[in-house]
Design a protein around this motif. Sequence first.
Motif, PDB file in Angstrom:
ATOM      1  N   ASN A 317      37.190  30.752 108.613  1.00 53.67           N
ATOM      2  CA  ASN A 317      38.092  29.760 109.449  1.00 53.67           C
ATOM      3  C   ASN A 317      38.930  29.541 107.969  1.00 53.67           C
ATOM      4  OD1 ASN A 317      35.061  29.396 110.948  1.00 53.67           O
ATOM      5  ND2 ASN A 317      36.881  28.737 112.391  1.00 53.67           N
ATOM      6  N   ARG A 349      33.181  30.213 115.255  1.00 54.98           N
ATOM      7  CA  ARG A 349      32.840  29.141 114.951  1.00 54.98           C
ATOM      8  C   ARG A 349      31.490  30.032 113.814  1.00 54.98           C
ATOM      9  NH1 ARG A 349      32.782  23.317 117.259  1.00 54.98           N
ATOM     10  NH2 ARG A 349      31.799  22.880 115.865  1.00 54.98           N
ATOM     11  N   TYR A 351      28.386  29.115 112.995  1.00 57.00           N
ATOM     12  CA  TYR A 351      27.233  28.358 114.112  1.00 57.00           C
ATOM     13  C   TYR A 351      26.483  29.074 113.620  1.00 57.00           C
ATOM     14  CZ  TYR A 351      29.509  26.471 118.489  1.00 57.00           C
ATOM     15  OH  TYR A 351      29.522  25.996 119.419  1.00 57.00           O
TER      16      TYR A 351
END
Length: 369
Positions: A317, A349, A351
């Motif tokens: 990211n 993402r 996660y």
Amino acid sequence: MKILIVGAGLYGAVSARELAAAGHQVTVIDKRAHIAGNVYTEDVAGIQVHRFGAHIFHTADAAVWQYVQQFADFNRFTNEVIANYKGELYNLPFNMNTFNRMWGVTTPAEAEAKIAAQRAVLGGKTPANLEEQAISLVGTDIYEKLVKDYTAKQWGQAPRDLPAFIIRRLPVRFTFDNNYFNDPYQGIPIGGYTAMVAKMLAAPNITVTLNTDFFARRDAYLAEFDRVVFTGAIDQFCDYRFGALAYRSLRFETEVLDRDNFQGNAVINYTDAETPFTRIIEHKFFDPANSLPGHTVITHEYPQDWVPGAEPYYPVNTPATAALLARYQAFAAATYPQVRFGGRLGAYRYYNMDQVIAAALAALPAVTA
Ligand SMILES: Cc1cc2nc3c(=O)[nH]c(=O)nc-3n(C[C@H](O)[C@H](O)[C@H](O)COP(=O)(O)OP(=O)(O)OC[C@H]3O[C@@H](n4cnc5c(N)ncnc54)[C@H](O)[C@@H]3O)c2cc1C
């Protein structure tokens, strides 16, 4: 509704479970030969082996912790990681044991004074990258021995070229506490994650088909199902039309050894530049109560650059990938209104397991809307 779930990982399995419970007809496909995605564990010589890296379930979310108890009993494993820097062993995360080993200090006040003195090289400026953030948190010695080369191996970039936020939440403790995580709930499912996911998927109105790639029959699937939940990579779904998002990949080398104990701990990180792998996992220590003596299974973990076709383990990211992701999301929403994207690759993402479960539960109303 007839719902297709692409991916039998945690996001897909939780979605399937709950959509089936709500009365929908659910088909799950996965291109791999097994369920559970990256949390897949398998029995090797009586030991549950984490095939895609060490997976420790930890959460501060009481509802998620309660949710997973339906599908598995968890042991009381606590992740206490050791760092090996050229034969010197340090406790992680950074705590009084680390500071004592590094500097011989014995009190929190001495440790804080040492870090404050080393932090002075920053001249009081706000950390602008990972290197400065690390020095600000733990000083130059720990940065040099335990952060710098490990981070460079992990991300394939020098820490000064990485954003500070990656380690902003790194635990730094002035107590003798080696627990890697701050969360109140932590453990490993007894019998492995695969059994836990199998229990999620066990319902009369869920059909699971493995070795099946969505892209082999994309148009047919889109025509056949009312809704599709896609947990693969969103850029791949859109044929990489705007270019690939950035990922980091990994290579795992697993071996069975004829001895009881190889390294005495579940996870040991190798933090120097010369050692090509980042960590060695010894799987029996995730659940010692359930391992037979006489052998052990270890895995070396090697970070890799991602190239199309390789397994995209970690999204990277950055502001550039955030902009690209937004383009893909807008394109996908306009072009494929019946498809919902979720999970680590679908949402792009970083996660953890608890977050992916919470995200799947939160997204349920949107799947059938
Ligand atoms: C090395 C490593 C260590 C980790 N350690 C931890 C940890 O300690 N604790 C923690 O909480 N989390 C950890 N995680 C994160 C955890 O793995 C993820 O949160 C979780 O697995 C994400 O689930 P998912 O369903 O989103 O994705 P995945 O598990 O990746 O599942 C996606 C599935 O979709 C399938 N798929 C993709 N494309 C297609 C297609 N075209 N057709 C059919 N099937 C397809 C894939 O084969 C895969 O099975 C770790 C991750 C990694 C990589």
